[in-house]
Design a protein around this motif. Structure first.
Motif, PDB file in Angstrom:
ATOM      1  N   ARG A   1      10.997 -14.161  -5.035  1.00 18.38           N
ATOM      2  CA  ARG A   1      11.362 -13.234  -6.094  1.00 18.38           C
ATOM      3  C   ARG A   1      11.327 -11.797  -5.592  1.00 18.38           C
ATOM      4  O   ARG A   1      10.748 -11.487  -4.534  1.00 18.38           O
ATOM      5  N   LEU A   2      11.966 -10.946  -6.362  1.00 22.54           N
ATOM      6  CA  LEU A   2      11.995  -9.521  -6.101  1.00 22.54           C
ATOM      7  C   LEU A   2      11.236  -8.832  -7.227  1.00 22.54           C
ATOM      8  O   LEU A   2      11.587  -8.970  -8.397  1.00 22.54           O
ATOM      9  N   SER A   3      10.186  -8.101  -6.890  1.00 23.01           N
ATOM     10  CA  SER A   3       9.387  -7.389  -7.886  1.00 23.01           C
ATOM     11  C   SER A   3       9.747  -5.914  -7.863  1.00 23.01           C
ATOM     12  O   SER A   3       9.904  -5.325  -6.793  1.00 23.01           O
ATOM     13  N   ILE A   4       9.899  -5.332  -9.050  1.00 24.76           N
ATOM     14  CA  ILE A   4      10.268  -3.921  -9.171  1.00 24.76           C
ATOM     15  C   ILE A   4       9.092  -3.162  -9.771  1.00 24.76           C
ATOM     16  O   ILE A   4       8.542  -3.542 -10.813  1.00 24.76           O
ATOM     17  N   PHE A   5       8.716  -2.055  -9.089  1.00 25.78           N
ATOM     18  CA  PHE A   5       7.591  -1.233  -9.525  1.00 25.78           C
ATOM     19  C   PHE A   5       8.048   0.214  -9.684  1.00 25.78           C
ATOM     20  O   PHE A   5       9.072   0.628  -9.150  1.00 25.78           O
ATOM     21  N   THR A   6       7.259   0.981 -10.423  1.00 26.84           N
ATOM     22  CA  THR A   6       7.423   2.427 -10.408  1.00 26.84           C
ATOM     23  C   THR A   6       6.861   2.947  -9.088  1.00 26.84           C
ATOM     24  O   THR A   6       6.188   2.207  -8.352  1.00 26.84           O
ATOM     25  N   GLN A   7       7.123   4.219  -8.790  1.00 30.97           N
ATOM     26  CA  GLN A   7       6.584   4.770  -7.549  1.00 30.97           C
ATOM     27  C   GLN A   7       5.062   4.836  -7.570  1.00 30.97           C
ATOM     28  O   GLN A   7       4.427   4.903  -6.521  1.00 30.97           O
ATOM     29  N   GLY A   8       4.479   4.780  -8.752  1.00 28.93           N
ATOM     30  CA  GLY A   8       3.027   4.692  -8.867  1.00 28.93           C
ATOM     31  C   GLY A   8       2.501   3.274  -8.811  1.00 28.93           C
ATOM     32  O   GLY A   8       1.317   3.035  -9.072  1.00 28.93           O
ATOM     33  N   LEU A   9       3.390   2.310  -8.496  1.00 29.37           N
ATOM     34  CA  LEU A   9       3.069   0.897  -8.318  1.00 29.37           C
ATOM     35  C   LEU A   9       2.647   0.211  -9.620  1.00 29.37           C
ATOM     36  O   LEU A   9       1.780  -0.665  -9.636  1.00 29.37           O
ATOM     37  N   ARG A  10       3.316   0.576 -10.693  1.00 29.47           N
ATOM     38  CA  ARG A  10       3.174  -0.157 -11.954  1.00 29.47           C
ATOM     39  C   ARG A  10       4.369  -1.088 -12.098  1.00 29.47           C
ATOM     40  O   ARG A  10       5.517  -0.682 -11.881  1.00 29.47           O
ATOM     41  N   LEU A  11       4.125  -2.336 -12.476  1.00 33.49           N
ATOM     42  CA  LEU A  11       5.182  -3.332 -12.547  1.00 33.49           C
ATOM     43  C   LEU A  11       6.225  -2.957 -13.597  1.00 33.49           C
ATOM     44  O   LEU A  11       5.884  -2.630 -14.743  1.00 33.49           O
ATOM     45  N   ALA A  12       7.516  -3.044 -13.202  1.00 29.07           N
ATOM     46  CA  ALA A  12       8.616  -2.752 -14.120  1.00 29.07           C
ATOM     47  C   ALA A  12       9.498  -3.960 -14.382  1.00 29.07           C
ATOM     48  O   ALA A  12      10.160  -4.027 -15.419  1.00 29.07           O
ATOM     49  N   GLY A  13       9.505  -4.935 -13.493  1.00 26.15           N
ATOM     50  CA  GLY A  13      10.343  -6.118 -13.695  1.00 26.15           C
ATOM     51  C   GLY A  13      10.254  -7.077 -12.529  1.00 26.15           C
ATOM     52  O   GLY A  13       9.734  -6.738 -11.460  1.00 26.15           O
ATOM     53  N   ILE A  14      10.754  -8.286 -12.736  1.00 26.22           N
ATOM     54  CA  ILE A  14      10.766  -9.329 -11.712  1.00 26.22           C
ATOM     55  C   ILE A  14      12.119 -10.017 -11.739  1.00 26.22           C
ATOM     56  O   ILE A  14      12.643 -10.324 -12.813  1.00 26.22           O
ATOM     57  N   VAL A  15      12.679 -10.254 -10.579  1.00 28.83           N
ATOM     58  CA  VAL A  15      13.934 -10.989 -10.455  1.00 28.83           C
ATOM     59  C   VAL A  15      13.667 -12.253  -9.660  1.00 28.83           C
ATOM     60  O   VAL A  15      13.139 -12.200  -8.549  1.00 28.83           O
TER      61      VAL A  15
ATOM     62  N   GLN B   1       0.833  -1.193   0.000  1.00 31.92           N
ATOM     63  CA  GLN B   1       0.000   0.000   0.000  1.00 31.92           C
ATOM     64  C   GLN B   1       0.873   1.250   0.000  1.00 31.92           C
ATOM     65  O   GLN B   1       1.949   1.265   0.597  1.00 31.92           O
ATOM     66  N   ARG B   2       0.376   2.287  -0.657  1.00 37.94           N
ATOM     67  CA  ARG B   2       1.080   3.565  -0.706  1.00 37.94           C
ATOM     68  C   ARG B   2       0.239   4.640  -0.035  1.00 37.94           C
ATOM     69  O   ARG B   2      -0.970   4.735  -0.266  1.00 37.94           O
ATOM     70  N   PHE B   3       0.903   5.464   0.798  1.00 35.40           N
ATOM     71  CA  PHE B   3       0.242   6.519   1.547  1.00 35.40           C
ATOM     72  C   PHE B   3       0.956   7.849   1.311  1.00 35.40           C
ATOM     73  O   PHE B   3       2.147   7.885   1.007  1.00 35.40           O
TER      74      PHE B   3
ATOM     75  N   PHE C   1      -4.374   7.165   2.462  1.00 39.28           N
ATOM     76  CA  PHE C   1      -4.244   6.068   1.511  1.00 39.28           C
ATOM     77  C   PHE C   1      -4.324   6.594   0.086  1.00 39.28           C
ATOM     78  O   PHE C   1      -5.218   7.380  -0.264  1.00 39.28           O
ATOM     79  N   LEU C   2      -3.355   6.144  -0.763  1.00 38.22           N
ATOM     80  CA  LEU C   2      -3.321   6.566  -2.159  1.00 38.22           C
ATOM     81  C   LEU C   2      -3.691   5.444  -3.115  1.00 38.22           C
ATOM     82  O   LEU C   2      -4.590   5.588  -3.927  1.00 38.22           O
ATOM     83  N   ASP C   3      -2.974   4.335  -3.040  1.00 38.98           N
ATOM     84  CA  ASP C   3      -3.292   3.192  -3.896  1.00 38.98           C
ATOM     85  C   ASP C   3      -2.590   1.949  -3.368  1.00 38.98           C
ATOM     86  O   ASP C   3      -1.876   1.992  -2.357  1.00 38.98           O
ATOM     87  N   GLN C   4      -2.789   0.834  -4.067  1.00 43.95           N
ATOM     88  CA  GLN C   4      -2.220  -0.435  -3.641  1.00 43.95           C
ATOM     89  C   GLN C   4      -1.995  -1.321  -4.855  1.00 43.95           C
ATOM     90  O   GLN C   4      -2.516  -1.077  -5.936  1.00 43.95           O
TER      91      GLN C   4
END
Length: 353
Positions: A157-171, A112-114, A120-123
Motif C-alpha cells: 500500500r501507499l500511505s499519505i501523510f502531512t509533512q508533520g507525519l500525520r496520516l492523511a490517507g491510504i491507497v 523519520q524526519r530531520f 532529528f525532528l520526529d518519526q
C-alpha cells in the motif's frame, strides 16, 4: 586556480577551490601522439561524406555534452541502530521544499524526519498493518504540496501523510481508507510537479501511475529485459519535463519513460550493478545510486552517457556501503542514503564554468 590531485585505485580526486571533482580514468579523455592521424582520418571522412552527398551526424554533434558537478562534503548524520536518528537498512530518502529530510528506515519499519541540518525532528511507524504502521517501508517522496508519500512495501500500500507525519490517507492494502487496489510489494515512490504519483511495483515488475488517491491512471513496464521491461524495479524520479527514470534493479540499468509510459531510453547496462535509487539534479543530470558498486554515478540526460561518478567502498566521507537512495533539494545539495553505514551524507554541488 591551484589544483591538487589524489589517486585512489582507478579514480582521481581533484581538489579545486575546496570542491572535489571525482573522475574515473575509464571515462577521462587521454592525450596521445596520434592526433595527426586522427585529423587525417577526420578529413578523409568529411571528403567521403561530401562525395556521397551524405551529411554527418549533425543532430548528435549539435547536442552539447553535459558536465558532472564538483563536490564538497558538507556533513553526515545518523548511525546504525534502532533509536531516534538511527537507521537500520534505510532504503528511501526525499527532501521537501522547506528543506526537511525524510528517510524510509526500512528494517525499523518507520519514517523519520530531520531538519536541513540533520537534526532529528520526529518519526512515524512501527511494525504492523494498522493506520500509520508499516511493514518494510522502502520509499518516501515529499510532494510539491503539503503531503508525504510512503511506499509501504510488504503491506502492499501507499500511505499519505502531512509533512508533520500525520496520516492523511491510504491507497491499496487491507487498511485502505478508500477502495483497495491490487498492488504487489512496492519498490519506490515519486511525485511530479503536477501532482501525479508514481510507484514501482517490484512484485509486478511495473510502474503504476496515480492521478488521485484512489485512481490508477495507467501501469507500464512488465517483467523482462527488453526495452521498456523491468525486473524488480526500485527507486524512481520524475524530471521537470515529465520523464520518469526507474532504477531497474535486477537488469542493472535505468529505464526512462515519458509521462504516458512510452519508452524513451535504456541506459547504464555497462556501468551499473543493482541500482536502487535515482534522482534528477540541476541541468537535468540523472543521479543514480549504484548500489552494487558502492558509488553514485551521473548520466547526461541528453545522450544518456556516464559523465562522472563519486565514491568507493568504505565508511569515510565520500565513501559508501551499498547506497540505496539519492535526493537533490531545491538549492542543489545532494543527499546520499549510505544504507550499509546507517547514515546520510550531504554534498554541495557546483558546476564547472
Amino acid at each position: 586556480m591551484r589544483k591538487r590531485r589524489e589517486k585512489t585505485g582507478s579514480r582521481e580526486a581533484y581538489l579545486v577551490g575546496g570542491f572535489y571533482e571525482i573522475r574515473d580514468t575509464r571515462y577521462e579523455p587521454r592525450t596521445s601522439n596520434f592526433w595527426p592521424l586522427v585529423l587525417v582520418l577526420c578529413l578523409f571522412y568529411a571528403q567521403v561524406c561530401l562525395a556521397a552527398d551524405v551529411p554527418g551526424d549533425t543532430a548528435s554533434a549539435s547536442v552539447p555534452k553535459q558536465r558532472a558537478p564538483l563536490f564538497r562534503f558538507m556533513m553526515e548524520f545518523g548511525v546504525p541502530g534502532v533509536g531516534p536518528g538511527q537507521f537500520k537498512n534505510p532504503s528511501g530518502i526525499s527532501v521537501s521544499q522547506s528543506g526537511d529530510i525524510y528517510v524510509a528506515d526500512t528494517d525499523n519499519d518507520r519514517v523519520q524526519r530531520f531538519s536541513p541540518r540533520g537534526v532529528f525532528l520526529d518519526q512515524v511507524g512501527g511494525f504492523g498493518r494498522r493506520d500509520a504502521q508499516f511493514n518494510r517501508p522502502v520509499g518516501v517522496a515529499a510532494g510539491f504540496g503539503l503531503e508525504v508519500y510512503v511506499a509501504d512495501s510488504r503491506n502492499r500500500r501507499l500511505s499519505i501523510f502531512t509533512q508533520g507525519l500525520r496520516l492523511a490517507g491510504i491507497v491499496g492494502g487491507e487498511g485502505a481508507v478508500r477502495p483497495a487496489m491490487e498492488l504487489g510489494f512496492l519498490g519506490g515512490v515519486a511525485v511530479s510537479r503536477s501532482g501525479q504519483v508514481y510507484v514501482t511495483d517490484a512484485e509486478g515488475n511495473q510502474v503504476v501511475k496515480f492521478t488521485r488517491f484512489d485512481r490508477v491512471d495507467r501501469g507500464f513496464g512488465g517483467i523482462g529485459y527488453g526495452g521498456g521491461e523491468l525486473s524488480r524495479p526500485a527507486g524512481l524520479a520524475v524530471a521537470e519535463d515529465g520523464k520518469v527514470y526507474v532504477a531497474d534493479q535486477e537488469n542493472d540499468r535505468v529505464v526512462a519513460f515519458d509521462a504516458f509510459g512510452g519508452l524513451v531510453a535504456v541506459f547504464g547496462e555497462e556501468d551499473l550493478k543493482t541500482p536502487a535509487g535515482v534522482a534528477v539534479a540541476p541541468h537535468g543530470i540523472v543521479v543514480v545510486a549504484d548500489t552494487g558498486h558502492h558509488r553514485v554515478v551521473f548520466f547526461d540526460s541528453r545522450r544518456y552517457q556516464v559523465i562522472g561518478e563519486m565514491g568507493q567502498a568504505g565508511d569515510g566521507p565520500m565513501a559508501f556501503d551499498g547506497p540505496k537512495g539519492v535526493a537533490v533539494d531545491l538549492d542543489g545539495y545532494l543527499y546520499v542514503l549510505d544504507s550499509g553505514n546507517g547514515r546520510v551524507q550531504k554534498f554541495q554541488m557546483r558546476w564547472p564554468e
